[in-house]
Design a protein around this motif. Structure first.
Motif, mmCIF file in Angstrom:
data_model
loop_
_atom_site.group_PDB
_atom_site.id
_atom_site.type_symbol
_atom_site.label_atom_id
_atom_site.label_comp_id
_atom_site.label_asym_id
_atom_site.label_seq_id
_atom_site.Cartn_x
_atom_site.Cartn_y
_atom_site.Cartn_z
ATOM 1 N N THR B 106 30.859 43.184 39.860
ATOM 2 C CA THR B 106 31.085 42.613 38.528
ATOM 3 C C THR B 106 30.835 41.108 38.531
ATOM 4 O O THR B 106 30.238 40.567 37.602
ATOM 5 N N GLY B 107 31.265 40.432 39.601
ATOM 6 C CA GLY B 107 31.076 38.990 39.672
ATOM 7 C C GLY B 107 29.603 38.617 39.713
ATOM 8 O O GLY B 107 29.158 37.690 39.031
ATOM 9 N N MET B 108 28.824 39.364 40.515
ATOM 10 C CA MET B 108 27.389 39.062 40.619
ATOM 11 C C MET B 108 26.681 39.311 39.302
ATOM 12 O O MET B 108 25.872 38.499 38.850
ATOM 13 N N ILE B 109 26.992 40.447 38.682
ATOM 14 C CA ILE B 109 26.327 40.762 37.409
ATOM 15 C C ILE B 109 26.691 39.719 36.352
ATOM 16 O O ILE B 109 25.833 39.205 35.637
ATOM 17 N N ALA B 110 28.002 39.356 36.316
ATOM 18 C CA ALA B 110 28.431 38.357 35.337
ATOM 19 C C ALA B 110 27.736 37.030 35.579
ATOM 20 O O ALA B 110 27.291 36.355 34.651
ATOM 21 N N GLY B 111 27.630 36.628 36.839
ATOM 22 C CA GLY B 111 27.028 35.342 37.162
ATOM 23 C C GLY B 111 25.526 35.332 36.945
ATOM 24 O O GLY B 111 24.926 34.290 36.704
ATOM 25 N N TYR B 112 24.904 36.508 37.017
ATOM 26 C CA TYR B 112 23.447 36.571 36.856
ATOM 27 C C TYR B 112 23.063 36.730 35.391
ATOM 28 O O TYR B 112 22.150 36.067 34.907
ATOM 29 N N ARG B 113 23.810 37.585 34.676
ATOM 30 C CA ARG B 113 23.475 37.846 33.275
ATOM 31 C C ARG B 113 23.942 36.742 32.331
ATOM 32 O O ARG B 113 23.358 36.542 31.283
ATOM 33 N N GLY B 115 26.160 34.767 29.487
ATOM 34 C CA GLY B 115 26.365 35.205 28.102
ATOM 35 C C GLY B 115 27.697 35.900 27.860
ATOM 36 O O GLY B 115 28.681 35.625 28.547
ATOM 37 N N TRP B 116 27.721 36.800 26.888
ATOM 38 C CA TRP B 116 28.983 37.416 26.466
ATOM 39 C C TRP B 116 29.583 38.279 27.578
ATOM 40 O O TRP B 116 30.789 38.371 27.732
ATOM 41 N N LEU B 117 28.709 38.904 28.365
ATOM 42 C CA LEU B 117 29.191 39.758 29.449
ATOM 43 C C LEU B 117 30.026 38.927 30.435
ATOM 44 O O LEU B 117 31.107 39.340 30.858
ATOM 45 N N GLU B 118 29.503 37.739 30.765
ATOM 46 C CA GLU B 118 30.215 36.864 31.682
ATOM 47 C C GLU B 118 31.578 36.487 31.113
ATOM 48 O O GLU B 118 32.582 36.494 31.818
ATOM 49 N N ARG B 119 31.600 36.208 29.792
ATOM 50 C CA ARG B 119 32.868 35.781 29.198
ATOM 51 C C ARG B 119 33.912 36.904 29.267
ATOM 52 O O ARG B 119 35.083 36.649 29.531
ATOM 53 N N ILE B 120 33.465 38.136 29.053
ATOM 54 C CA ILE B 120 34.413 39.259 29.115
ATOM 55 C C ILE B 120 34.941 39.443 30.542
ATOM 56 O O ILE B 120 36.145 39.556 30.768
ATOM 57 N N VAL B 121 34.015 39.419 31.522
ATOM 58 C CA VAL B 121 34.421 39.634 32.912
ATOM 59 C C VAL B 121 35.372 38.529 33.367
ATOM 60 O O VAL B 121 36.429 38.797 33.945
ATOM 61 N N VAL B 122 34.999 37.272 33.080
ATOM 62 C CA VAL B 122 35.853 36.161 33.499
ATOM 63 C C VAL B 122 37.209 36.233 32.805
ATOM 64 O O VAL B 122 38.246 35.968 33.411
ATOM 65 N N VAL B 127 43.121 37.296 33.191
ATOM 66 C CA VAL B 127 44.350 38.033 32.882
ATOM 67 C C VAL B 127 44.959 38.587 34.164
ATOM 68 O O VAL B 127 46.168 38.524 34.378
ATOM 69 N N MET B 128 44.094 39.117 35.069
ATOM 70 C CA MET B 128 44.622 39.660 36.319
ATOM 71 C C MET B 128 45.270 38.572 37.158
ATOM 72 O O MET B 128 46.286 38.785 37.815
ATOM 73 N N LEU B 129 44.669 37.380 37.135
ATOM 74 C CA LEU B 129 45.222 36.293 37.940
ATOM 75 C C LEU B 129 46.437 35.659 37.277
ATOM 76 O O LEU B 129 47.173 34.909 37.908
ATOM 77 N N ALA B 130 46.632 35.963 35.977
ATOM 78 C CA ALA B 130 47.767 35.354 35.279
ATOM 79 C C ALA B 130 49.082 35.966 35.750
ATOM 80 O O ALA B 130 50.123 35.323 35.706
#
Lengths: 313, 292
Positions: B106-113, B115-122, B127-130
């Motif tokens: 997920t991190g690689m795809i988010a960092g490569y793509r 846009g909006w996909l990255e914003r959702i993944v991050v 939330v998980m780290l919160a």
């Protein structure tokens, strides 16, 4: 200011997500009443009464709004097992856990700061190498392991420290919490020491330190007055980051020394399937953690004028 | 050819730094030993870990049949610790493998793509780290039950966000380099670019973090055991052995019951951290050499 507003919006979004996840987890059980009531679940009347009392009627969004509205006012309902109000339970236990955490934090800083300053002052010399090696060892030792070792060495084998919690006076509390706090402080202090030592080594090479030295200011004063403050920015960040680990450690170590904080409450509630209490404890801990991190972030700007300036742009 | 002083220092230091050192191999040997014993436990003719009065309660180290002594019920501690290691090590390595695969992808795809996909993944990572990780584990384990698979999955889920964050950050940095641009200009698909150009450049950093994560997962199981949230009975784990051995009266009369598993856990965690740390230094040096 714009930065702070954006952080605040982020805070609100995260708080919403955290509270919703905490709330919805109860539904993972299927019908939570089944686990809460056990064999009594078969009795329809008992079941419906419990459902009304635990606010388990209505649709999920309705219940969520109601639950949050109650929680904001400090009303988490009653434990179905002990009939105590959950807020009373948390009000009694949370301060004990907080005291242990603050105690450990203070001990960690008391150990880390002098060691880091001394190590950075003579970087790469014997003391620096020794303390770096020691910090590597202590980072790897979890709080519960050193807690058991301390309990055995200083409380069970002899009576240097009590093996249980003493509540009579503030001094008693400090005294009986010393070993657990120290066990938590060691891995924490090891992380702090590494971070501060590295920053301090860099700061000591800056021109203003040279200038202070050439003015004839004593080494001790340069180290404590001039170099420590600008070196402590990353330390502040790390203190914030480590609060989660400290919290986890504190809950666990409490159970070893029978300290009546939230950790002991969690153990009891899990044994009794007291889901209402667990849910509330999780919410309180998560929200506290999120809010504390928000303030640590905001404090950065206060400590470091450079960050404040960068944010103003 | 004349050497500048800095190059001289480099050539003097380099061979020393490139060795992994005796302590490194000692740590590797310990890990191989514990994993070997854990895997071979069923064929090793160990004492039955649950057999009460296999020896006298509270036998010391190296006492007859029970090499590491016995606990308060006369059960063999060596056998109990080895059987416990099966679950603890499985949690340590398998759960982080979940985080490594899911977080890395997920991190690689988010960092490569981007846009909006990255914003959702991050956002999901945030939330998980919160949640403080133990609190999230507490929540999930309370409401999902405590089967081995679930404990594995929960600890695995906790390791997704930290690994994913690093994967995304490194991918963003590497995706802007010339060789990635060249691959894309030659018409490589996104999947191929990620697999052939980006993955080899992020995988070592992620592996180092995952190794650290394994140590943390082993410790996390120990912590959860104290709260009554480790794998349910009758499964043995290091955490459960340690927490049951550290209650007041058992610790006083049968200290080995807690200290034998504690020593195994500490040595393992220390070895894993040490190996991770050394490998990181090792690869950094190589990278520095090849870049220079």
């Amino acid at each position: 200011m714009r930065y702070l507003l954006r952080r605040a919006a982020h805070l609100v979004a995260v708080l919403f997500a955290v509270s919703f996840i905490t709330f919805i987890s109860m539904n993972l059980l299927g019908d939570p009443l089944k686990s809460i009531l056990g064999p009594l679940y078969a009795d329809k009347q008992v079941r419906e009464e419990a459902r009304a009392e635990l606010h388990l009627e209505g649709s999920v969004p309705e219940r969520y709004v109601e639950w949050v509205a109650d929680a904001v006012q400090g009303d988490f309902g009653r434990s179905y097992n002990t009939r105590e109000t959950v807020s009373a339970v948390i009000g009694e236990r949370l301060p004990v856990s907080l005291m242990l955490m603050v105690y450990a934090q203070v001990l960690a800083l008391l150990i880390a700061v002098p060691v880091a300053v001394a190590a950075a002052y003579r970087a790469d010399r014997a003391f620096d190498r020794m303390s770096t090696a020691a910090s590597f060892v202590f980072i790897s030792v979890p709080g519960f392991a050193s807690a058991v070792i301390f309990l055995y060495a200083f409380a069970v084998r002899n009576d240097l420290f009590p093996a249980r919690y003493l509540d009579d006076s503030f001094f008693d509390r400090l005294y009986s919490m010393f070993l657990p706090a120290l066990a938590l402080a060691l891995p924490l202090g090891a992380v702090y020491m590494r971070v501060l030592r590295n920053d301090m080594v860099n700061t000591l090479q800056e021109d203003f330190v040279m200038f202070a030295r050439s003015k004839g200011i004593s080494t001790f004063r340069i180290l404590t007055r001039h170099a420590l403050r600008p070196s402590s920015i990353s330390l502040m960040t790390v203190v914030g980051i480590q609060i989660g680990a400290l919290l986890a450690g504190a809950l666990v170590v409490e159970t070893i020394f029978s300290i009546p904080g939230l950790g002991m409450q969690i153990v009891r509630s899990i044994l009794q399937n007291d889901y209402v209490v667990i849910q509330a404890v999780v919410l309180v801990l998560a929200v506290t953690y999120v809010v504390v991190n928000f303030f640590v972030d905001a404090l950065h700007g206060v400590l470091d004028p450079r960050i404040r300036a960068a944010r103003a742009l | 050819m004349q050497l500048a002083p800095s190059e001289l220092v480099d050539t003097l230091d380099a061979p020393v730094r490139r060795r992994l050192g005796f302590a490194f191999w000692l740590a590797v040997a310990w890990i191989v030993l514990v994993i070997g014993l854990a895997v071979l436990a069923p064929v090793l003719r160990l004492a039955d870990p649950d057999k009460i009065l296999h020896g006298q309660p509270g036998e010391g180290l190296l006492s007859g049949r029970n090499w590491l002594g016995t606990d308060d019920a006369g059960r063999d501690l060596l056998s109990r610790t080895i059987w416990g290691s099966r679950v603890s090590l499985l949690i340590g390595f398998a759960s982080v493998a979940i985080g490594f695969v899911v977080g890395g992808l997920t991190g690689m795809i988010a960092g490569y793509r981007r846009g909006w996909l990255e914003r959702i993944v991050v956002g999901a990572y945030d939330v998980m780290l919160a949640f403080p990780s133990l609190v999230l584990a507490l929540l999930l384990l309370t409401f999902l039950g405590r089967d081995l698979g679930i404990v594995l999955l929960v600890i695995g889920v906790l390791s997704i966000a930290p690994i994913g964050r690093l994967a995304r950050a490194n991918t963003v940095a590497i995706a802007s380099r010339e060789f990635v641009l060249a691959a894309r200009a030659l018409g490589a698909t996104a999947a191929r670019t990620m697999r052939r150009e980006i993955l080899p450049n992020v995988v070592f950093a992620l592996g180092g973090l995952a190794l650290l994560g394994s140590a943390i997962a082993i410790i996390a199981e120990g912590g959860l055991a104290y709260l009554g949230l480790s794998v349910k009975d009758p499964t043995l784990t290091w955490g459960k052995l340690i927490s049951s051995g550290s209650s007041g009266s058992i610790l006083r009369d049968y200290p080995l019951a807690a200290f034998v598993p504690i020593m195994h856990l500490l040595l393992t965690v220390f070895s894993v951290n040490f190996i991770g740390d050394r490998l990181r230094q090792h690869f950094q040096t190589r990278e520095g050499l090849s870049a220079g």
